[in-house]
Structure formats: structure tokens, C-alpha cells
Design a protein around this motif. Structure first.
Motif, PDB file in Angstrom:
ATOM      1  N   ARG A  82      45.285  23.504  49.488  1.00 28.29           N
ATOM      2  CA  ARG A  82      45.621  24.030  47.775  1.00 28.29           C
ATOM      3  C   ARG A  82      47.616  24.172  47.528  1.00 28.29           C
ATOM      4  NH1 ARG A  82      46.930  25.283  43.498  1.00 28.29           N
ATOM      5  NH2 ARG A  82      46.479  26.945  42.262  1.00 28.29           N
ATOM      6  N   CYS A  83      47.956  24.350  48.457  1.00 25.72           N
ATOM      7  CA  CYS A  83      49.410  23.819  48.427  1.00 25.72           C
ATOM      8  C   CYS A  83      50.069  22.484  48.718  1.00 25.72           C
ATOM      9  CB  CYS A  83      50.062  25.139  48.926  1.00 25.72           C
ATOM     10  SG  CYS A  83      50.452  25.173  50.485  1.00 25.72           S
ATOM     11  N   GLY A  84      49.270  21.682  49.500  1.00 30.92           N
ATOM     12  CA  GLY A  84      49.540  20.186  49.354  1.00 30.92           C
ATOM     13  C   GLY A  84      50.601  20.147  50.863  1.00 30.92           C
ATOM     14  N   TRP A  85      50.324  21.367  51.972  1.00 36.89           N
ATOM     15  CA  TRP A  85      51.098  21.668  52.807  1.00 36.89           C
ATOM     16  C   TRP A  85      53.144  22.327  52.542  1.00 36.89           C
ATOM     17  CZ3 TRP A  85      48.779  21.214  56.789  1.00 36.89           C
ATOM     18  CH2 TRP A  85      47.058  20.280  57.247  1.00 36.89           C
ATOM     19  N   GLY A  86      52.298  22.823  51.475  1.00 40.29           N
ATOM     20  CA  GLY A  86      53.755  23.122  51.001  1.00 40.29           C
ATOM     21  C   GLY A  86      54.769  22.570  50.523  1.00 40.29           C
ATOM     22  N   SER A  87      54.316  21.720  49.853  1.00 36.27           N
ATOM     23  CA  SER A  87      54.889  20.554  48.886  1.00 36.27           C
ATOM     24  C   SER A  87      54.698  21.220  47.399  1.00 36.27           C
ATOM     25  CB  SER A  87      54.455  18.960  49.210  1.00 36.27           C
ATOM     26  OG  SER A  87      53.473  18.623  48.900  1.00 36.27           O
ATOM     27  N   GLU A 108      55.708  26.210  47.827  1.00 35.13           N
ATOM     28  CA  GLU A 108      56.913  25.648  49.245  1.00 35.13           C
ATOM     29  C   GLU A 108      56.860  26.777  50.277  1.00 35.13           C
ATOM     30  OE1 GLU A 108      58.624  24.622  45.204  1.00 35.13           O
ATOM     31  OE2 GLU A 108      57.906  26.127  45.553  1.00 35.13           O
ATOM     32  N   THR A 109      56.821  27.614  50.003  1.00 32.73           N
ATOM     33  CA  THR A 109      57.377  29.069  51.293  1.00 32.73           C
ATOM     34  C   THR A 109      55.105  29.341  50.890  1.00 32.73           C
ATOM     35  OG1 THR A 109      59.284  29.693  49.452  1.00 32.73           O
ATOM     36  CG2 THR A 109      58.058  30.872  51.464  1.00 32.73           C
ATOM     37  N   VAL A 110      54.501  29.107  52.381  1.00 30.00           N
ATOM     38  CA  VAL A 110      53.310  29.292  52.272  1.00 30.00           C
ATOM     39  C   VAL A 110      53.261  30.922  53.590  1.00 30.00           C
ATOM     40  CG1 VAL A 110      51.707  28.715  53.858  1.00 30.00           C
ATOM     41  CG2 VAL A 110      53.084  27.258  52.867  1.00 30.00           C
ATOM     42  N   LEU A 111      52.405  32.308  52.626  1.00 34.46           N
ATOM     43  CA  LEU A 111      52.904  33.299  53.836  1.00 34.46           C
ATOM     44  C   LEU A 111      51.697  33.336  54.949  1.00 34.46           C
ATOM     45  CD1 LEU A 111      54.588  35.104  50.940  1.00 34.46           C
ATOM     46  CD2 LEU A 111      55.962  34.123  52.994  1.00 34.46           C
ATOM     47  N   ALA A 112      52.058  34.029  55.456  1.00 35.81           N
ATOM     48  CA  ALA A 112      51.081  34.509  56.052  1.00 35.81           C
ATOM     49  C   ALA A 112      51.029  36.544  56.101  1.00 35.81           C
ATOM     50  CB  ALA A 112      50.845  34.487  58.355  1.00 35.81           C
ATOM     51  N   VAL A 113      50.093  36.480  55.248  1.00 28.70           N
ATOM     52  CA  VAL A 113      49.850  38.032  55.389  1.00 28.70           C
ATOM     53  C   VAL A 113      48.728  38.812  56.021  1.00 28.70           C
ATOM     54  CG1 VAL A 113      50.324  39.799  52.822  1.00 28.70           C
ATOM     55  CG2 VAL A 113      50.965  36.931  52.891  1.00 28.70           C
ATOM     56  N   GLU A 114      49.621  40.386  57.159  1.00 31.18           N
ATOM     57  CA  GLU A 114      48.653  40.567  57.456  1.00 31.18           C
ATOM     58  C   GLU A 114      48.682  41.764  56.655  1.00 31.18           C
ATOM     59  OE1 GLU A 114      48.095  41.986  61.895  1.00 31.18           O
ATOM     60  OE2 GLU A 114      49.957  41.250  61.583  1.00 31.18           O
ATOM     61  N   ILE A 115      46.831  41.966  56.387  1.00 38.11           N
ATOM     62  CA  ILE A 115      47.003  43.413  55.348  1.00 38.11           C
ATOM     63  C   ILE A 115      46.155  44.269  55.705  1.00 38.11           C
ATOM     64  CG2 ILE A 115      47.769  42.302  53.909  1.00 38.11           C
ATOM     65  CD1 ILE A 115      44.063  41.488  52.898  1.00 38.11           C
ATOM     66  N   THR A 116      45.703  45.511  56.080  1.00 40.56           N
ATOM     67  CA  THR A 116      44.889  46.630  56.746  1.00 40.56           C
ATOM     68  C   THR A 116      43.231  45.919  56.999  1.00 40.56           C
ATOM     69  OG1 THR A 116      44.607  48.042  54.873  1.00 40.56           O
ATOM     70  CG2 THR A 116      46.444  48.236  56.106  1.00 40.56           C
ATOM     71  N   ARG A 117      42.256  45.520  57.439  1.00 37.82           N
ATOM     72  CA  ARG A 117      41.045  46.286  57.388  1.00 37.82           C
ATOM     73  C   ARG A 117      40.750  46.747  56.281  1.00 37.82           C
ATOM     74  NH1 ARG A 117      37.933  43.024  61.734  1.00 37.82           N
ATOM     75  NH2 ARG A 117      36.254  43.908  60.809  1.00 37.82           N
ATOM     76  N   GLU A 118      41.223  47.889  56.072  1.00 33.28           N
ATOM     77  CA  GLU A 118      40.658  49.056  55.362  1.00 33.28           C
ATOM     78  C   GLU A 118      40.852  48.394  53.356  1.00 33.28           C
ATOM     79  OE1 GLU A 118      41.096  53.745  54.227  1.00 33.28           O
ATOM     80  OE2 GLU A 118      42.084  52.502  56.260  1.00 33.28           O
ATOM     81  N   GLY A 119      41.910  48.183  53.549  1.00 34.59           N
ATOM     82  CA  GLY A 119      41.728  47.557  52.045  1.00 34.59           C
ATOM     83  C   GLY A 119      41.366  46.191  52.159  1.00 34.59           C
ATOM     84  N   PHE A 120      41.588  44.875  52.832  1.00 30.04           N
ATOM     85  CA  PHE A 120      40.207  43.832  52.564  1.00 30.04           C
ATOM     86  C   PHE A 120      39.042  44.637  52.418  1.00 30.04           C
ATOM     87  CE2 PHE A 120      38.570  40.583  54.680  1.00 30.04           C
ATOM     88  CZ  PHE A 120      38.713  38.858  54.124  1.00 30.04           C
ATOM     89  N   GLU A 121      37.737  45.538  53.167  1.00 27.25           N
ATOM     90  CA  GLU A 121      36.821  45.241  52.901  1.00 27.25           C
ATOM     91  C   GLU A 121      36.265  46.359  51.764  1.00 27.25           C
ATOM     92  OE1 GLU A 121      35.749  46.570  56.832  1.00 27.25           O
ATOM     93  OE2 GLU A 121      36.432  45.917  58.205  1.00 27.25           O
TER      94      GLU A 121
END
Length: 197
Positions: A59-64, A69-82
Motif C-alpha cells: 500500500r505504501c510502496g515500502w514507505g516511498s 513515508e512514515t510506516v507505523l506499527a501500532v500496538e492496540i488492545t485485543r479488546e478494542g480490535f475484537e
């Protein structure tokens, strides 16, 4: 073992799941630095989160790509995700899953979240024969994602660039070793039964 046509593969633990997003540095860098989305992040717009690292790279073309340009790994609660999955509607009509198109449109209008299944990607970002989850969060749910469900935010742009360089150089084995370890999300059968269309 053959991959199911539609399933959630993610980095996840007992209480959290990691999703990916890409933003301009104006949003992404402060988010990673503070561990929270900044005020400039629009909480009233639909935002799409992706548990698949390689789908995000596609989707982001390896951040290009511009604005990603800034790729984020967002750790969220399983409770919210579910919660988001339980209250989601498919972004498209699926015969057999929805009574008819009108019923699907009504459900889509009411649902605070929506799901799209897109072809998963390999290291060269070519489509694979099975699909990966995208989860769209709108309105109040986008705010909850940003302000209540988010546990940590990391800038993984250097990882994206490193993996891309290895792939470009033909070293797929080394690139694969650097990928986040995504596995089948536990308990997903009940969570996505209404979203398999």
C-alpha cells in the motif's frame, strides 16, 4: 498446510495486536515519538488499519509514496480490535451473507467499522491466492482507536527500507528473516464468521 482464503494473520499476544499504518512525517514522527497520535491526526475521519506488514508495504510502496513515508506499527488492545471486528460490516455486498443489497446497505450505514479482504502479498509484493484483513474505523471508533486502544506506536520505516533493500538485491531469505512474525489470530473463527463474504 494451505492458508484459509480469509483469515487474520497478525503479530499478537495475550492482550495486544499489532496493526500498521503509513503517514506523512508530520503525523507519523510525532506519533512514534509520543506513543500517541497527535492532535493533527483527524479523529473524525475513517482510518484503515492493517495487521499484515507486507500488505502495508504494498500500500505504501515500502514507505516511498507521497504522504506515506512514515510506516507505523501500532500496538492496540485485543479488546478494542475484537470490538471493532464484532461491530463491522463488509465493505461490499456478499450474496448468501446478506439478505439482499438493501439489507447490506442498511447494515453498512449503521456499522461503525468495516472490513475489506485484499490479496495478501509476498516479498516482491505480488498477490497471493489468499486474502488479508483491512479494518476501517469511522467516527467515534477512530477516536477510541487513537485515544483508548493504542498501547504503543513504533516507527518501522527503517525496517521497511531494510527489507526492501534486501528484496531489491535478491536476498529474499535475509528479507524474510526480518519480517514481523505474524500468525493466525486466536479465536478469529467466531469474530469473523459474519465477515467471510
Amino acid at each position: 498446510m494451505e492458508e484459509p482464503q480469509r483469515s487474520i494473520r497478525a503479530v499478537h499476544g495475550e492482550s495486544t495486536v499489532t496493526v500498521y499504518q503509513a503517514y506523512s512525517p508530520e503525523i507519523g514522527l510525532p506519533a512514534a515519538r509520543e506513543g500517541r497520535f497527535p492532535a493533527a491526526w483527524k479523529r473524525d475521519r475513517m482510518t484503515w488499519i492493517k495487521p499484515s506488514f507486507l500488505w502495508m508495504m504494498y500500500r505504501c510502496g515500502w514507505g516511498s509514496k507521497d504522504g506515506q513515508e512514515t510506516v507505523l506499527a501500532v500496538e492496540i488492545t485485543r479488546e478494542g480490535f475484537e470490538w471493532a471486528l464484532r461491530h463491522a460490516c463488509l465493505s461490499h455486498y456478499a450474496r448468501g451473507l446478506h439478505e439482499n443489497r438493501a439489507a447490506w446497505r442498511q447494515e453498512l450505514k449503521r456499522a461503525p467499522t468495516r472490513v475489506q479482504w485484499d490479496p495478501e502479498r509476498d516479498l516482491r509484493l505480488r498477490p497471493l491466492p489468499y486474502r488479508s484483513l483491512q479494518l476501517g474505523l469511522s467516527g467515534e471508533v477512530a477516536r477510541r482507536y487513537a485515544d483508548e486502544w493504542t498501547v504503543t506506536i513504533r516507527d518501522v520505516t527503517p525496517l521497511a527500507h531494510e527489507v526492501h533493500a534486501l528484496v531489491s538485491g535478491g536476498d529474499l531469505d535475509s528479507a524474510a528473516r526480518l519480517l514481523p512474525r505474524e500468525s493466525s489470530y486466536t479465536g478469529q473463527d467466531e469474530l469473523i464468521a459474519h465477515l467471510r463474504g
